[in-house]
Every structure is written in C-alpha cells, then in structure tokens.
Design an enzyme around this catalytic site. Structure first.
Site, mmCIF file in Angstrom:
data_model
loop_
_atom_site.group_PDB
_atom_site.id
_atom_site.type_symbol
_atom_site.label_atom_id
_atom_site.label_comp_id
_atom_site.label_asym_id
_atom_site.label_seq_id
_atom_site.Cartn_x
_atom_site.Cartn_y
_atom_site.Cartn_z
ATOM 1 N N LYS B 98 0.712 -1.261 -0.138
ATOM 2 C CA LYS B 98 -0.145 0.106 0.149
ATOM 3 C C LYS B 98 0.854 1.189 0.019
ATOM 4 O O LYS B 98 0.490 2.377 -0.661
ATOM 5 C CB LYS B 98 -0.873 -0.018 1.367
ATOM 6 C CG LYS B 98 -1.944 -1.102 1.187
ATOM 7 C CD LYS B 98 -3.185 -0.789 0.211
ATOM 8 C CE LYS B 98 -4.097 -1.780 0.207
ATOM 9 N NZ LYS B 98 -5.210 -1.682 -1.020
ATOM 10 N N GLU B 120 -9.805 5.805 3.499
ATOM 11 C CA GLU B 120 -10.722 4.844 4.053
ATOM 12 C C GLU B 120 -9.642 3.700 4.311
ATOM 13 O O GLU B 120 -8.603 3.610 3.722
ATOM 14 C CB GLU B 120 -11.740 4.407 2.871
ATOM 15 C CG GLU B 120 -11.194 3.350 1.819
ATOM 16 C CD GLU B 120 -9.979 3.966 0.920
ATOM 17 O OE1 GLU B 120 -10.004 5.200 1.014
ATOM 18 O OE2 GLU B 120 -9.421 3.334 0.271
ATOM 19 N N SER B 386 1.511 -9.740 -1.073
ATOM 20 C CA SER B 386 1.195 -8.248 -0.960
ATOM 21 C C SER B 386 1.360 -7.573 0.367
ATOM 22 O O SER B 386 1.643 -6.399 0.385
ATOM 23 C CB SER B 386 0.117 -7.845 -1.344
ATOM 24 O OG SER B 386 -1.008 -8.924 -0.996
#
Lengths: 272, 407
Positions: B98, B120, B386
């Site tokens: 991210k 969010e 990830s």
C-alpha cells in the site's frame, strides 16, 4: 408540450411566488404513508415533490436522509413500488413529481424501462445525484424520448464550463447545491448563493432551485430574492422520523410546510 | 457509459477514464471539478522528472524498494509442480504494498497545495500507510474505518493513532470497507477545497483507478525484470488477491502485453457462494456503479449493494476495480475465488514451509497458487506476496484454535 414542472414555474412566476420543492424518502415510514404525506405536503403549499428512491450507499446524504433510506429499504421500498406510489398519488393530485436518487437503482431497473414506466405512472422527471453530465448521454436520451425532465446539480465547485454543461442538460429547472457537503439542516443560508446564482445565470434562463441546508422560513425568504425555487429535504424527513408512528404526522408536516411556503410569497402577500 | 472500443494491449483507459465500458466518473457534481483538477495535476506530475526523482528516492530509501523476488523452494518441492516465486511486498515499510501508492499520492497532494488527507481503510494496511506518509510530510490525517474492521484489525488502529492519525469508526451498514468509503466520500464532498482523498485501491472515479495502478506498477516492472534475470524467461502465471484490486493490478499491468502469461486474480469466496457470504464479484455480481466507478458489483435485483463477507477485511468489498472488469471481459485475466478456510490453511502452509506469515488477503492468492501448482509441472508461478500477517495474528488465533492451544 410543456412539462408539469415547467408549467408550475410559469404559474408561480405570474404570481411572483417561488417554488417550494419538498423532498421525502419514498417508503419512509411505509409506502402507503408516503402517499398520504405527499398529499399533506401539497395541501400545505408544496409546489413540486421530490420522491427520494432509497439507495444502500447514499454518499451525498447526511445522517437524517441516510436513516430515512435505511427505514424505507427495511420497509421494502423498490423502484417498482415507488412507481406504484406515484400512480396512487396521481389518482388525487397533479403536483409535479420528480424522482430523486442515485444511479445504481435506476441503472439496474434499466433506463428505458424506467423512463417508459415512470411516464405512465405520472412521474415528471428525474435527478440522479451521482450521474455526471459526462456520463449521462444514454440516460438523457431515454428520458427525453418519454417527455421526462432531467434535472442536474450545479455545485459551488463547478467551473464555468461545467455550469454550462449542467444548465444545458437540465430541463424543468437546475438544482443549485448551495454549499459543499452532504444534505442536512444548517443555521444559515450559504453567503455565496448570490454569486453562484449569478454565475449559473450566465449560462441559462431556466429556473434555478437552491437546496442543501434550507430548512426555515427565514432561509426561504432570503432565497426569494435569488432563485425561482428552494428545496427543503432533511427538515421534512426529520419530522417524518420523529413522528412517523404518530397519527398527527400529516398535521405537523402541514403546519411546518405552510410556514415555509409563506416565505416564497411576496412579503405583502405572505401571512405573518 | 461509452461503448466498448478495440482491445488496447496495454489496457490504457480512454480520455474520460473508461476501461472498455468500465470505470468512468460517477460522483456528485461537487466532486467533478476537483477530479478534473486532480487528473491534470497527476498528468502534469507524470511529465515532471523532479516528481519521479523524489518518488523513486522515497520508494528506495524510505519504503525499501526494490523488494526481493524469492524462490519458495520448500513449498514448490512439497507441491511437486510449478516453481513458485514470491514478490516480497510484505518486506516493504509498513508491511504491505500500500505504501507505493500512498507515497505517490501524498507528493501529488502537496503539489496541489492540499494539507489535509483523508482515507478509508479495510484491513488497516492502507490506513497505516496513509498515516505513515502523513507523518512523514507533516500532514493532517483522518482515516475512516468500519467498526467491524476496527475490531478485527485493532493493532492497525493503534498503529495509525501512534502515527498521529485520527481514526473515525463507521458504524453504518456492514461496518466494513464499503461503509468506510461512504463516510470518507461524505467528508470529501464537504471539505474538498483543502482536502485530498487518498484512495487506497484501484477503485473510485477517474483518475483514481489509473493513478493507483500506475503507482503500484513498480511491483510488476521489478518482478518482470527479476524473473527474467533468474529464470531467463517470463512466468507462466501471475497470482494476486483482489479486493478492490490494487496489488493485483500493480503486478499484472506490466504483464498485460505478454499474452502467454496467465493473470489470475483471486477474490474472497468467504463462506461459499451458496451462503451469499462472500465477495466474489465476477461469479455473483453484475455491472453497476458504486463509489464513482462502473464495474462488477454485488447487488440485489433492485440495485441495492449487497453485504459482503470475507475473513480478510481487505477483500471484503462489493465492487471490483474497473480495470479488472475489463481484463476479465477481454479474457486477458481470469478470476477465481478462495474461501475463508482454504486461505487460512494456505497461510499456515506458507508459514511452515517458508517461514513467511502472509496477510490474510495475500493468503487467498497463495492458496490458488498452491491449488494450481501440482497441475502445472515445469511452469513458473509468480505470486504477489502483497502483505505480511502481523496485523492478522488475532484473526489467525480466533480461527486456528488448535494451534493456539498448542495442539
């Protein structure tokens, strides 16, 4: 043929009155009660009704209308059910009816099916909060084909280019969002309404109705000098929330809306 | 909605942000001009060598790129089929991919003169990454998070708070990612003049899906070069989990023109399709609009958005990113789903064969690679690892009681 909405603005202009556009979430608290509430709003002087079609994810709405959508969905509100509501209203009333919702319920129903059935049910137009003019080509075409008005939103952030597009795609009236934010009551009318209306008038001679944060007679009186109409939503929905279970809800709503309506009249004609 | 155009081999959207019929810009008018402004700022930044230099420097020295490509030898051997490589995004600062997108967008926000950031978060990884870059740049940060997600990802809630972010719990609806995005969008329509919405997945109105993909494409570019160096050829298949789809689109994108590389997106099968408790948009959904984009959406017959379920908060969302919808319809990528139980077992297996505890989201991609590996001897698999599993220890404990009891 001039639409019911356009005719209403014409009539009001001749009387030097402004349009009181009243929003409620259809199906809140129940479908049959909504019919009764719309008729009460009309008795009290509302000129145009926005029938809110509830959506599960109302990103442009504040808590009051969010809760109304939850109640209406829980009570079983659907697009088809709301069209049936319109048919029942039409047995008693010729008040202009505007569907007010988000894109997805209408997309799922189908633009063509909605336009055809809405027209037949006595609906006069539609406003989809999250459908930008850029994406609205197919929708506008279908609505036009069935003589339904398409109202689009103009916002404080809209550039001149966007105001021109919004005005061009809107029929019936243009809805001016008076401030950035979600729906909900405010203490005061936004101070920049005058300049926003002026900016929008550069692009259109269509009627303009101002909404978001309009909830009191004093707000309506202030806006009388600015625009052809005002939209009141959350204040009405809040009354429905508070008194939804009470038999005198219609009476309370009428008292509240009658007072708002006075604000749309020329001061010498308005009852104090 | 525009009609479908010829298949673009590189999957670029049209000028108004459509990937085929998907994507676009479906938001209230108040956000339209700000999105136009964001798009211009983004395209301008893309042309600016100084922007890239600063971003590359941060990615390298702050976040820890490039990340390793690791050959999972024991796991591959045990499965007796394809050779499995892991792209180690779990080793990146904050523990997941991210941060790639957050660094890009925070630089963009600064360029646009916006000092307040909202975001969010589902699993909390994007919220932590956002809080991190806001701390790094001294920006005001508010993160919206579903109350249910706050419960299941409480460590990440504290991390965000320790980093100086305000975490706002959202108690509406399913109290998960969808509701957090609703609330973030309400904040954005209210404060749009001074606020940048740092959206964390390949979702939302144009230019977000494009921008988020571009900021994450470094994963695919690196992995493509690394596997060519290690194996002398491209992989046969690339696996990634798909919630909104940011890690998947980032690793897929550079492989889209490589027609012989299978791209496999793994959605959350939850408790199984029959139960309705899942987030498998391609098998259970139909095209619709949510949060600004047109794509496959889990919805009912009246166009109301369905409640979703996954044991992993990051995959628990009703709409799939629009570029995935387009890759799906073209047949360029395939999408499968893996249930809660299989993902949990894959996480245990990866932990015990390779000493890597993956995030629960990531475990869904790993599970599909584990399922397919024995069927494809001689092939090379690339799995986007990830995120790491530290944030999920509580959920692993809840769901793996026999391990917790030491049995």
């Amino acid at each position: 043929m001039s639409s019911r909405i356009a005719q209403k603005f014409d009539e009001l202009r001749q009387r030097d009155e402004r349009a009181l556009v009243a929003y409620l979430t259809a199906g809140d608290p129940t479908p049959s009660r909504s019919v009764s509430l719309v008729l009460a709003l009309e008795r009290a002087g509302a000129d145009i009704i926005e029938l809110g079609v509830p959506f599960s994810d109302p990103i442009a709405d504040g808590p009051v209308i969010q809760r109304a959508a939850e109640r209406a969905l829980k009570a079983g509100a659907t697009v088809a059910g709301i069209l049936e509501m319109a048919r029942r209203i039409r047995q008693h009333s010729q008040i202009p009816l505007l569907l007010f919702t988000y894109l997805n319920p209408v997309l799922r129903y189908g633009f063509e099916r909605l336009a055809a059935e809405a027209r037949e049910a006595g609906i006069d137009g539609c406003l989809l909060t999250d459908l930008s003019v850029e994406e609205a080509g197919d929708y506008v075409q279908r609505m036009r084909a069935h003589d339904l008005d398409t109202v689009f939103l103009a916002a404080p952030t809209s550039t001149p280019r966007r105001l021109e597009l919004v005005a061009r795609y809107s029929t019936g009236f243009v809805y001016l969002v008076s401030r950035t934010g979600v729906t909900g009551e405010q203490d005061q009318v936004s101070g920049s309404v005058t300049s926003m209306v002026a900016a929008l008038r550069n692009h259109t001679s269509k009627p303009i109705a101002v909404g978001f944060g309009v909830s009191r007679r004093q707000h309506v009186e202030t806006l009388r000098a600015e625009a052809e109409g005002v939209v009141v939503g959350s204040a009405i929905v809040r009354l429905i929330e508070q008194y939804g279970a009470s038999p005198d809800l219609e009476q309370r709503l009428e008292t509240f809306v009658r007072e708002l309506k006075q604000g749309t009249r020329a001061p010498e004609l308005a009852a104090r | 909605m525009s009609s479908a155009t010829a298949v673009p081999a590189t999957s670029q959207p049209d000028a108004s942000g459509h990937f085929g019929p998907y994507g676009g810009r479906f938001v209230p008018e108040v956000l339209m001009a700000p999105l136009e402004e964001l798009e211009i700022a983004y395209r301008d930044a893309q042309q600016d060598p100084a922007f890239h230099a600063e971003l590359d420097d941060l990615l390298r020295h702050y976040a820890g790129r490039e990340t390793p490509l690791y050959f999972a030898k024991r796991l591959s051997h045990e499965l007796g089929g394809a050779r499995i490589y892991l792209k180690r995004e779990d080793l990146l600062h904050t523990g997941a991919h991210k941060i790639n997108n957050c660094l890009g967008q925070v630089l963009l926000a600064r360029r646009m003169g916006k000092h307040r950031i909202i975001a969010e978060t589902g699993a909390g990884q994007h919220g932590v990454a956002t809080a991190t870059v806001c701390a790094l740049f001294g920006m005001d940060c508010t993160v919206y998070m579903g109350a249910e997600d706050m419960r299941r990802q409480e460590i990440n809630v504290f991390r965000m708070r320790m980093l100086g972010a305000k975490v706002v719990g959202v108690a509406n609806g399913s109290q998960t990612l969808k509701d957090a995005i609703n609330e973030a969008m309400r904040d954005w329509v209210t404060n749009v003049t001074d606020t940048h919405y740092l959206l964390g997945s390949a979702l939302g109105a144009h230019p977000y899906p494009l921008m988020v993909r571009d900021f994450h494409a470094c994963m695919g570019k690196e992995a493509r070069a690394q596997i060519l160096e290690r194996e002398g050829r491209l992989p046969d298949a690339v696996f990634a989990c798909v919630g909104g789809g940011s890690n998947a689109i980032g690793i897929f994108h550079p492989f889209v023109p490589d027609a012989n590389v299978r791209l496999v997106g793994v959605e959350a099968g939850g408790r199984g399709k029959a139960t309705g408790d899942h987030a498998a948009r391609f098998s259970g959904g139909a095209p619709g609009v949510l949060h600004g984009a047109f794509s496959y959406l889990l919805q009912d017959d009246d166009g109301q958005v369905s409640l979703t379920h996954s044991v992993s908060a990051g995959l628990d969302y009703a709409l799939i990113g629009p570029e995935h919808a387009w890759l799906h319809d073209q047949g360029r990528a395939s999408y499968v789903n893996i249930g809660d139980e299989e993902a949990l077992q894959a996480a245990v297996r990866l932990s015990r064969t390779e000493g890597i505890i993956p995030a629960l989201e990531t475990a869904h991609g790993v599970a599909e690679a584990i399922r397919q590996a024995p069927l494809h001897p001689g092939e090379i698999f690339l799995v986007n690892l990830s995120g790491r599993g530290d944030k999920d220890i509580g959920i692993y404990r809840e769901n793996l009681k026999e391990l917790d009891a030491g049995l």
